[in-house]
Design a protein around this motif. Structure first.
Motif, short mmCIF file in Angstrom:
data_model
loop_
_atom_site.label_atom_id
_atom_site.label_comp_id
_atom_site.label_asym_id
_atom_site.label_seq_id
_atom_site.Cartn_x
_atom_site.Cartn_y
_atom_site.Cartn_z
N GLN A 94 6.43 8.63 -7.24
CA GLN A 94 6.02 7.17 -7.41
C GLN A 94 5.52 6.86 -5.97
O GLN A 94 6.13 7.24 -5.08
CB GLN A 94 7.17 6.50 -7.94
N MET A 95 4.68 5.90 -5.98
CA MET A 95 4.04 5.38 -4.57
C MET A 95 5.23 4.35 -3.95
O MET A 95 5.95 3.60 -4.80
CB MET A 95 2.55 4.78 -4.73
N HIS A 96 5.00 4.17 -2.93
CA HIS A 96 5.98 3.27 -2.00
C HIS A 96 4.68 1.87 -1.70
O HIS A 96 3.67 2.22 -1.39
CB HIS A 96 6.35 3.91 -0.88
N LEU A 97 5.30 0.75 -1.77
CA LEU A 97 4.58 -0.55 -1.20
C LEU A 97 5.48 -1.20 -0.47
O LEU A 97 6.46 -1.74 -0.54
CB LEU A 97 4.49 -1.26 -2.62
N ASN A 98 4.80 -1.63 0.76
CA ASN A 98 5.44 -2.46 1.82
C ASN A 98 4.62 -3.57 1.89
O ASN A 98 3.15 -3.68 1.64
CB ASN A 98 5.41 -1.82 2.98
N LEU A 99 5.05 -4.81 2.10
CA LEU A 99 4.12 -6.05 2.24
C LEU A 99 4.23 -6.28 3.51
O LEU A 99 5.29 -6.57 4.54
CB LEU A 99 5.06 -7.12 1.55
N PHE A 100 2.88 -6.37 4.25
CA PHE A 100 2.58 -6.61 5.73
C PHE A 100 2.48 -8.06 5.88
O PHE A 100 1.30 -8.46 5.22
CB PHE A 100 1.62 -5.79 6.12
N PHE A 117 -3.42 7.83 -4.02
CA PHE A 117 -2.31 8.43 -4.10
C PHE A 117 -2.22 9.69 -4.83
O PHE A 117 -1.50 10.80 -4.23
CB PHE A 117 -1.34 7.54 -5.31
N GLU A 118 -3.04 9.94 -5.82
CA GLU A 118 -3.02 11.21 -6.71
C GLU A 118 -4.07 12.34 -6.01
O GLU A 118 -3.63 13.77 -6.48
CB GLU A 118 -3.28 10.91 -8.01
N THR A 119 -4.65 11.86 -5.07
CA THR A 119 -5.59 13.00 -4.48
C THR A 119 -5.32 13.23 -2.98
O THR A 119 -6.16 13.97 -2.28
CB THR A 119 -7.18 12.42 -4.47
N GLU A 153 -0.58 -9.15 -11.48
CA GLU A 153 -1.42 -8.60 -12.33
C GLU A 153 -1.48 -7.09 -11.95
O GLU A 153 -1.71 -5.98 -12.80
CB GLU A 153 -2.81 -9.10 -11.90
N VAL A 154 -1.37 -6.40 -10.84
CA VAL A 154 -1.51 -5.06 -10.41
C VAL A 154 -0.36 -4.29 -10.48
O VAL A 154 -0.30 -3.27 -11.13
CB VAL A 154 -1.99 -4.89 -9.00
N VAL A 155 0.74 -4.96 -10.03
CA VAL A 155 2.12 -3.97 -10.15
C VAL A 155 2.49 -3.57 -11.71
O VAL A 155 2.78 -2.59 -11.84
CB VAL A 155 3.34 -4.83 -9.57
N PRO A 156 2.31 -4.64 -12.68
CA PRO A 156 2.43 -4.14 -13.93
C PRO A 156 1.68 -2.97 -14.39
O PRO A 156 2.18 -2.15 -15.20
CB PRO A 156 2.31 -5.48 -14.64
N ILE A 157 0.33 -2.93 -13.85
CA ILE A 157 -0.40 -1.78 -14.22
C ILE A 157 0.19 -0.33 -13.85
O ILE A 157 0.08 0.65 -14.38
CB ILE A 157 -1.92 -2.09 -13.72
N LEU A 158 0.55 -0.62 -12.48
CA LEU A 158 0.95 0.56 -11.79
C LEU A 158 2.39 1.14 -12.50
O LEU A 158 2.69 2.18 -12.69
CB LEU A 158 1.26 0.22 -10.46
N ALA A 193 -2.60 9.43 0.23
CA ALA A 193 -1.40 8.35 0.58
C ALA A 193 -0.29 8.63 -0.20
O ALA A 193 -0.20 9.21 -1.14
CB ALA A 193 -2.06 6.88 0.17
N ASP A 194 0.93 8.33 0.37
CA ASP A 194 2.21 8.12 -0.11
C ASP A 194 2.49 6.78 -0.90
O ASP A 194 3.63 6.59 -1.50
CB ASP A 194 3.37 8.78 0.60
N GLY A 195 1.66 5.92 -0.62
CA GLY A 195 1.87 4.57 -0.78
C GLY A 195 1.07 3.88 0.06
O GLY A 195 0.09 4.23 0.69
N PHE A 196 1.23 2.14 0.17
CA PHE A 196 0.61 1.66 0.78
C PHE A 196 1.09 0.44 1.49
O PHE A 196 2.33 0.12 1.02
CB PHE A 196 -0.60 0.81 -0.16
N ASN A 197 0.37 0.11 2.79
CA ASN A 197 1.36 -1.22 3.55
C ASN A 197 0.10 -2.33 3.12
O ASN A 197 -1.00 -2.30 3.59
CB ASN A 197 1.19 -0.93 4.85
#
Length: 439
Positions: A3-9, A380-382, A405-410, A385-389
């Motif tokens: 699963q991807m990692h998400l940080n809020l910058f 992420f799949e190619t 809107e985006v998090v529920p899709i992920l 990235a291991d996730g995103f800032n």
């Protein structure tokens, strides 16, 4: 399933340089702690891995037209720690202009305050205005900054390991607070630092903060391969991100470390609308609020003060319009990315500045929630990235849209967590706790 990692910058009122003027930006002053606390709580409710705060050690030259000053990150995150319970807290601090003993104390304190949720974004500070604020040291060259940083890492690691995990007894009945033989001096005497130690507080809950690093020059990548556990990187397109990802993972393996223990998190600044048309209109609104002369000044600072004032705004650029990035003593990796973009796409200066206005050389795009999720999944799949800032262009509005809107899709695609599994930042990132190097 990975699963991807998400940080809020969090930066200013958003990462677009005109965000502070947008009607959907926060009305709170940047010095109001409620601003950061509210964003942190929103990110935690959306199960982000962490909050990321940058830092600047001097006043930028465009203060008249750009709010690029905010609260100091370490003290800010101490306040945020008391208003959150799970989200990680990453603060930027410089190895060039901070004494290692002070930094080790501050981050150990912050890790104790937050019960193990702290990360340190290690920077060597390239901005030319910083040097004049610290004892007349001046701007330190690129190679010298990293030489100092290597010794710095030896010192702070030793300080965090100067207490064994079992050193504190807190034996009230027996009158023994700590086992003195389990606390040791580090006795460091090097070219740049002389530190006796030990640290004057017990070892942090995570052993030491999670090490985050953002340098992408050749020297920066080698430094990251030796020390970093998460790498915040900037790429303007996926192919460059994939090349960086593969190179850095190989360098990590060559250092005898496990590549899975180093996460690569490109900066990503999406403008999200319910439709493509709405997103493009939002992007146009922001660009119309931008001042190209502010962008020109920012570009000059990025290239160590190089004079771009004679370049016309609407003539295609070439590499010859820029100084050699390999000789830049400021932000070398970012300047290389900019010059590569110019060589590849031949934008006008106005177009380049609009591109950089969105997120200072990080990947920007505009689109619907589905488009944004598709892009993130593809990176992420190619192997890019291991996730995103995540760098929302306007705060809090674009964070709210991303979260709802985006998090529920992920999550529906199985790409992002639906609950926190651990209590610490190391747990969120899937990182092991370092053993104490005692004795």
């Amino acid at each position: 399933m990975r699963q991807m990692h998400l940080n809020l910058f969090i930066q200013s009122r958003g990462h677009h340089e005109a965000a502070w003027r947008h009607p959907l930006a926060s009305p709170l002053p940047l010095t109001d702690i409620r601003y950061t606390q509210e964003l942190a709580r929103k990110a935690e409710a959306s199960l982000f891995d962490s909050l990321f705060l940058a830092d600047v050690l001097g006043l930028w030259n465009d203060v008249e037209s750009t709010p690029f000053n905010w609260l100091e990150p370490i003290t800010t995150l101490a306040a945020v720690a008391t208003s959150t319970s799970r989200i990680g807290l990453i603060a930027t601090c410089s190895t060039t202009y901070t004494e290692p003993y002070n930094l080790a104390r501050q981050f150990a304190s912050l890790d104790h305050i937050s019960s193990g949720r702290v990360g340190w974004n290690i920077v060597t500070t390239w901005s030319p205005q910083a040097g004049s604020n610290f004892g007349g040291i001046g701007q330190v060259g690129h190679a010298d900054r990293y030489e100092r940083a290597e010794e710095y890492m030896s010192v702070v690691k030793a300080l965090w390991d100067s207490w064994a995990d079992d050193a504190v007894l807190d034996d009230r009945a027996g009158g023994r607070y700590a086992e003195r033989m389990r606390v040791k001096a580090i006795q460091h005497a090097g070219a740049h630092y002389q530190v006796q130690g030990p640290l004057n507080m017990p070892r942090p809950p995570q052993g030491r903060p999670v090490f985050v690093q953002a340098g992408s020059s050749d020297t920066g990548k080698r430094f990251a391969a030796r020390h970093a556990e998460a790498v915040f990187t900037a790429h303007l397109e996926k192919a460059a991100a994939r090349a960086f990802y593969n190179e850095l993972k190989a360098l990590v393996a060559a250092e005898g470390r496990r590549p899975a223990q180093v996460l690569i998190l490109p900066g990503f600044s999406p403008i999200i609308g319910s439709t493509e048309v709405e997103a493009e209109r939002y992007a146009q609104e922001l660009n119309e609020l931008s001042d190209p002369e502010v962008g020109r000044q920012r570009l000059s600072l990025r290239f160590g003060g190089y004079d771009f004032s004679q370049l016309p705004l609407d003539t295609p650029l070439s590499q010859a319009d820029f100084p050699d990035p390999s000789k830049n003593e400021a932000s070398r990796s970012r300047t290389e990315s900019i010059v590569d973009l110019v060589a590849r796409e031949r934008p006008t200066l106005r177009q380049l500045l609009a591109r950089l206005a969105g997120a200072r050389g990080h990947f920007t795009t505009a689109g619907s929630p589905e488009k944004i999720a598709d892009i993130m999944q593809a990176w992420f799949e190619t192997g890019a990235a291991d996730g995103f800032n995540l760098m929302p262009p306007v705060l809090p509005h674009q964070l709210d849209v991303f979260s709802t809107e985006v998090v529920p899709i992920l999550q529906k695609r199985g790409l992002f967590r639906t609950a926190y599994d651990g209590e610490t930042l190391r747990a969120h990132f899937g990182l092991s706790r370092p053993d104490v190097r005692f004795g």
